[in-house]
Design a protein around this motif. Structure first.
Motif, PDB file in Angstrom:
ATOM      1  N   UNK A 233       0.825  -1.206   0.000  1.00 14.75           N
ATOM      2  CA  UNK A 233       0.000   0.000   0.000  1.00 14.75           C
ATOM      3  C   UNK A 233       0.863   1.261   0.000  1.00 14.75           C
ATOM      4  N   UNK A 234       2.007   1.203   0.688  1.00 21.97           N
ATOM      5  CA  UNK A 234       2.915   2.350   0.717  1.00 21.97           C
ATOM      6  C   UNK A 234       3.469   2.647  -0.670  1.00 21.97           C
ATOM      7  N   UNK A 235       3.749   1.603  -1.440  1.00 18.06           N
ATOM      8  CA  UNK A 235       4.219   1.780  -2.820  1.00 18.06           C
ATOM      9  C   UNK A 235       3.163   2.501  -3.658  1.00 18.06           C
ATOM     10  N   UNK A 236       1.893   2.281  -3.315  1.00 19.87           N
ATOM     11  CA  UNK A 236       0.787   2.935  -4.022  1.00 19.87           C
ATOM     12  C   UNK A 236       0.559   4.378  -3.556  1.00 19.87           C
ATOM     13  N   UNK A 237       1.390   4.849  -2.619  1.00 20.59           N
ATOM     14  CA  UNK A 237       1.277   6.227  -2.152  1.00 20.59           C
ATOM     15  C   UNK A 237       0.472   6.405  -0.875  1.00 20.59           C
ATOM     16  N   UNK A 238       0.064   5.300  -0.250  1.00 22.35           N
ATOM     17  CA  UNK A 238      -0.691   5.387   1.000  1.00 22.35           C
ATOM     18  C   UNK A 238       0.266   5.602   2.172  1.00 22.35           C
ATOM     19  N   UNK A 239      -0.231   6.247   3.223  1.00 20.74           N
ATOM     20  CA  UNK A 239       0.584   6.511   4.398  1.00 20.74           C
ATOM     21  C   UNK A 239       0.051   5.746   5.611  1.00 20.74           C
ATOM     22  N   UNK A 240       0.957   5.510   6.558  1.00 18.48           N
ATOM     23  CA  UNK A 240       0.605   4.732   7.744  1.00 18.48           C
ATOM     24  C   UNK A 240       1.147   5.404   8.997  1.00 18.48           C
ATOM     25  N   UNK A 241       0.309   5.411  10.014  1.00 17.36           N
ATOM     26  CA  UNK A 241       0.707   5.834  11.354  1.00 17.36           C
ATOM     27  C   UNK A 241       0.421   4.654  12.268  1.00 17.36           C
ATOM     28  N   UNK A 242       1.473   4.036  12.770  1.00 21.38           N
ATOM     29  CA  UNK A 242       1.365   2.804  13.547  1.00 21.38           C
ATOM     30  C   UNK A 242       1.808   3.045  14.980  1.00 21.38           C
ATOM     31  N   UNK A 243       1.229   2.295  15.901  1.00 25.17           N
ATOM     32  CA  UNK A 243       1.769   2.252  17.256  1.00 25.17           C
ATOM     33  C   UNK A 243       2.029   0.797  17.603  1.00 25.17           C
ATOM     34  N   UNK A 244       3.021   0.597  18.455  1.00 31.37           N
ATOM     35  CA  UNK A 244       3.320  -0.771  18.871  1.00 31.37           C
ATOM     36  C   UNK A 244       4.227  -0.760  20.092  1.00 31.37           C
ATOM     37  N   UNK A 245       3.885  -1.610  21.074  1.00 31.85           N
ATOM     38  CA  UNK A 245       4.801  -1.828  22.200  1.00 31.85           C
ATOM     39  C   UNK A 245       6.015  -2.607  21.725  1.00 31.85           C
ATOM     40  N   UNK A 246       5.768  -3.474  20.734  1.00 34.39           N
ATOM     41  CA  UNK A 246       6.837  -4.310  20.211  1.00 34.39           C
ATOM     42  C   UNK A 246       7.679  -3.517  19.215  1.00 34.39           C
ATOM     43  N   UNK A 247       8.939  -3.925  19.091  1.00 36.65           N
ATOM     44  CA  UNK A 247       9.793  -3.303  18.088  1.00 36.65           C
ATOM     45  C   UNK A 247       9.282  -3.666  16.695  1.00 36.65           C
ATOM     46  N   UNK A 248       9.205  -2.678  15.832  1.00 34.20           N
ATOM     47  CA  UNK A 248       8.825  -2.931  14.445  1.00 34.20           C
ATOM     48  C   UNK A 248      10.073  -3.385  13.701  1.00 34.20           C
ATOM     49  N   UNK A 249       9.981  -4.550  13.060  1.00 31.96           N
ATOM     50  CA  UNK A 249      11.136  -5.148  12.401  1.00 31.96           C
ATOM     51  C   UNK A 249      11.611  -4.280  11.236  1.00 31.96           C
ATOM     52  N   UNK A 250      12.825  -3.744  11.353  1.00 32.97           N
ATOM     53  CA  UNK A 250      13.353  -2.846  10.319  1.00 32.97           C
ATOM     54  C   UNK A 250      13.651  -3.569   9.016  1.00 32.97           C
ATOM     55  N   UNK A 251      13.877  -4.872   9.081  1.00 29.14           N
ATOM     56  CA  UNK A 251      14.129  -5.604   7.845  1.00 29.14           C
ATOM     57  C   UNK A 251      12.826  -5.989   7.133  1.00 29.14           C
ATOM     58  N   UNK A 252      11.683  -5.802   7.803  1.00 26.43           N
ATOM     59  CA  UNK A 252      10.401  -6.110   7.177  1.00 26.43           C
ATOM     60  C   UNK A 252       9.603  -4.865   6.825  1.00 26.43           C
ATOM     61  N   UNK A 253       9.948  -3.748   7.460  1.00 25.54           N
ATOM     62  CA  UNK A 253       9.200  -2.517   7.229  1.00 25.54           C
ATOM     63  C   UNK A 253      10.148  -1.326   7.337  1.00 25.54           C
ATOM     64  N   UNK A 254      10.263  -0.579   6.246  1.00 27.01           N
ATOM     65  CA  UNK A 254      11.121   0.602   6.238  1.00 27.01           C
ATOM     66  C   UNK A 254      10.337   1.786   6.812  1.00 27.01           C
ATOM     67  N   UNK A 255      10.772   2.274   7.946  1.00 29.31           N
ATOM     68  CA  UNK A 255      10.089   3.361   8.617  1.00 29.31           C
ATOM     69  C   UNK A 255      10.670   4.700   8.191  1.00 29.31           C
ATOM     70  N   UNK A 256       9.786   5.657   7.916  1.00 34.98           N
ATOM     71  CA  UNK A 256      10.243   6.996   7.573  1.00 34.98           C
ATOM     72  C   UNK A 256      10.557   7.808   8.813  1.00 34.98           C
ATOM     73  N   UNK A 257       9.780   7.622   9.878  1.00 34.68           N
ATOM     74  CA  UNK A 257      10.083   8.272  11.147  1.00 34.68           C
ATOM     75  C   UNK A 257       9.696   7.360  12.306  1.00 34.68           C
ATOM     76  N   UNK A 258      10.416   7.518  13.411  1.00 37.55           N
ATOM     77  CA  UNK A 258      10.072   6.865  14.670  1.00 37.55           C
ATOM     78  C   UNK A 258       9.765   7.981  15.660  1.00 37.55           C
ATOM     79  N   UNK A 259       8.601   7.908  16.278  1.00 35.97           N
ATOM     80  CA  UNK A 259       8.097   8.982  17.120  1.00 35.97           C
ATOM     81  C   UNK A 259       7.777   8.481  18.519  1.00 35.97           C
ATOM     82  N   UNK A 260       7.706   9.392  19.466  1.00 30.08           N
ATOM     83  CA  UNK A 260       7.303   9.041  20.823  1.00 30.08           C
ATOM     84  C   UNK A 260       6.657  10.257  21.475  1.00 30.08           C
ATOM     85  N   UNK A 261       5.650  10.017  22.298  1.00 33.64           N
ATOM     86  CA  UNK A 261       5.042  11.101  23.063  1.00 33.64           C
ATOM     87  C   UNK A 261       5.797  11.250  24.376  1.00 33.64           C
TER      88      UNK A 261
END
Length: 208
Positions: free
Chosen positions: A172-200
């Motif tokens: 979906x990202x290749x199609x130009x869609x954007x995602x805002x995800x939250x997770x307690x778990x680490x997001x696997x960098x080899x499975x998902x290229x993150x543009x930003x990592x954020x924290x409140x």
């Protein structure tokens, strides 16, 4: 793409968020952090679920000025989805396809993809937590929004389903869609290229 200005949210006298200005462009963005930091509140504000002080805009569309148009551009999946227990998975999906004015074929393909087709005739009340999460993901991907907000999408699903979700997000990202995800778990960098990592931190969004 998404901008927040002068956001303030309180529950009674307890202030949860106080964001003067924040903006993200198209891409995949991960909001990390534990319970009680305001992640779910932030997501509910952006998706128009709860009242708040301030302004939210997506691609120039203001949430308060054009709420229907704004909400049509966003899909939000709760961390712990709560649906009527007496309806079937199919009935819930029919509601989403009708509301989002899309073809049932898309939902059927998503149900096959997450291996849920055989369970959609059952009432939601008998679903396991994993099945409920996969149903919420199917509903989240119905339609054609610009921004997908997924709150804790990896909890309660197995590794194979998580890999399928990663793959779907990449497609979906290749199609130009954007995602805002939250997770307690680490997001696997080899499975998902993150543009930003954020924290409140201290009621504000900080880029790490």
């Amino acid at each position: 793409m998404l901008s927040l200005t002068n956001i303030n949210k309180k529950y009674g006298s307890h202030e949860v968020l106080n964001i003067s200005e924040w903006r993200i462009d198209n891409g995949i963005h991960w909001l990390k952090g534990g319970n009680g930091t305001g992640k779910s509140t932030l997501f509910r504000i952006i998706s128009g679920q709860i009242p708040f002080d301030g302004e939210v805009e997506l691609n120039g569309i203001n949430l308060k000025k054009e709420p229907i148009k704004f909400r049509s551009k966003i899909s939000f999946a709760e961390a712990e989805p709560q649906y009527p227990l007496f309806i079937t998975g199919n009935e819930l999906i029919d509601f989403y396809t009708e509301t989002r004015n899309t073809q049932r074929k898309q939902a059927d393909e998503l149900a096959d993809y997450f291996e849920m087709s055989a369970f959609l005739y059952n009432k939601i009340g008998i679903y396991s937590s994993g099945m409920l999460k996969k149903l919420s993901l199917i509903c989240a991907f119905i339609g054609n929004p610009d921004l997908y907000i997924l709150d804790e999408p990896l909890i309660t699903i197995d590794i194979a389903s998580a890999d399928k979700l990663y793959c779907l997000i990449r497609e979906m990202a290749v199609q130009g869609k954007s995602f805002l995800l939250s997770s307690h778990q680490e997001v696997s960098s080899d499975k998902l290229k993150l543009d930003t990592v954020l924290q409140i931190i201290d009621k504000q969004i900080v880029q790490l």
